[in-house]
Design an enzyme around this catalytic site. Sequence first.
Site, PDB file in Angstrom:
ATOM      1  N   CYS A 129       0.834  -1.204   0.000  1.00 33.38           N
ATOM      2  CA  CYS A 129       0.000   0.000   0.000  1.00 33.38           C
ATOM      3  C   CYS A 129       0.868   1.254   0.000  1.00 33.38           C
ATOM      4  O   CYS A 129       0.631   2.210  -0.753  1.00 33.38           O
ATOM      5  CB  CYS A 129      -0.947   0.007   1.197  1.00 33.38           C
ATOM      6  SG  CYS A 129      -0.131  -0.041   2.827  1.00 33.38           S
ATOM      7  N   SER A 160      -7.141  -0.015  10.323  1.00 32.13           N
ATOM      8  CA  SER A 160      -7.157  -0.488   8.939  1.00 32.13           C
ATOM      9  C   SER A 160      -6.064  -1.512   8.669  1.00 32.13           C
ATOM     10  O   SER A 160      -5.905  -1.965   7.534  1.00 32.13           O
ATOM     11  CB  SER A 160      -7.004   0.692   7.972  1.00 32.13           C
ATOM     12  OG  SER A 160      -5.706   1.245   8.043  1.00 32.13           O
ATOM     13  N   PRO A 163      -4.939  -8.625  10.278  1.00 33.37           N
ATOM     14  CA  PRO A 163      -3.921  -9.640  10.583  1.00 33.37           C
ATOM     15  C   PRO A 163      -2.908  -9.828   9.460  1.00 33.37           C
ATOM     16  O   PRO A 163      -1.716 -10.014   9.720  1.00 33.37           O
ATOM     17  CB  PRO A 163      -4.752 -10.915  10.796  1.00 33.37           C
ATOM     18  CG  PRO A 163      -6.111 -10.423  11.181  1.00 33.37           C
ATOM     19  CD  PRO A 163      -6.316  -9.146  10.434  1.00 33.37           C
TER      20      PRO A 163
END
Length: 320
Positions: A129, A160, A163
Amino acid sequence: MNDKVKVAIIGPGNIGTDLMIKVMRNSRNLEMGAMVGVDPNSDGLARAARLGVATTAEGIDGLLKLGVFDEIDIVFDATSAGAHARHNEILQGHGIQVIDLTPAAIGPYVIPAINLDAENASNMNMVTCGGQATIPIVAAVSRVAKVHYAEIIASIASRSAGPGTRANIDEFTGTTRSAIERIGGATRGKAIIILNPAEPPLIMRDSVFVLSDLADLRAIEDSIERMAASVQSYVPGYRLKQKVQFEVISAEHPVNVPGLGPVHGLRTSVFLEVEGAAHYLPSYAGNLDIMTSAALACGDLMARRRMDAGIARRRKEIAQ
């Protein structure tokens, strides 16, 4: 006649579920074929079933057993770097295009605004990301001047980070750093991620610091603004938070870069914000939205290429 390519998503967590909704709402060339998980009580699997998508809680082995499997031409893997190697090996044996949303980096790094048109591998890695948000800025500076060092800091809401994200922190830093160098154009890169526990949750923020040769400031600023507009074409919530900042680093007072030594030139600082589209996730989860948006852009192009090459038709003919 249905001219879309069927896809499966492995990993019904936040990223996989958001990607499923994007495929169903926004895709030009894709349609959902299956959602794959390992937890029968997964909310993502339940949501997929309610939407009429075939599901399995038996992992990739369950996907192979589904009746729709022979129609699947593209698989998005939204699990973990550790699990991806086995998934990819199995899927490659079936001639399936793999789009990897983990930091496993088996295939080439792909950031749509930089190199999607030039890549056509059977496994495409979507970096991270933070990489999707920041490396376009490094590449924008590289178009104008030689970049010696680039450092990115991705700050995301703790809420946000599920796991999968938490399990891949080490891979995040390594993969992002490598991609800063390989496709961002920096001689040396560094990546930092911050999980911010603030309440209410904060929107994704990214800082990019680039040390390059001296160059025309307006040319660099124009390149960055054009790159930001390119990313915004598939991630509408992507934006510059303020004007680009510049500082000249003199030869008399250089910056010591580990591995490079004293470096002088131009320091460019860029501050970004990524707001999510809130298809499934809250709008503050821009870190997840930019990954699913980039993966969707990649999947749409790969589907078009497969249809043009007749690969999708051949798989369906074999299935019959």
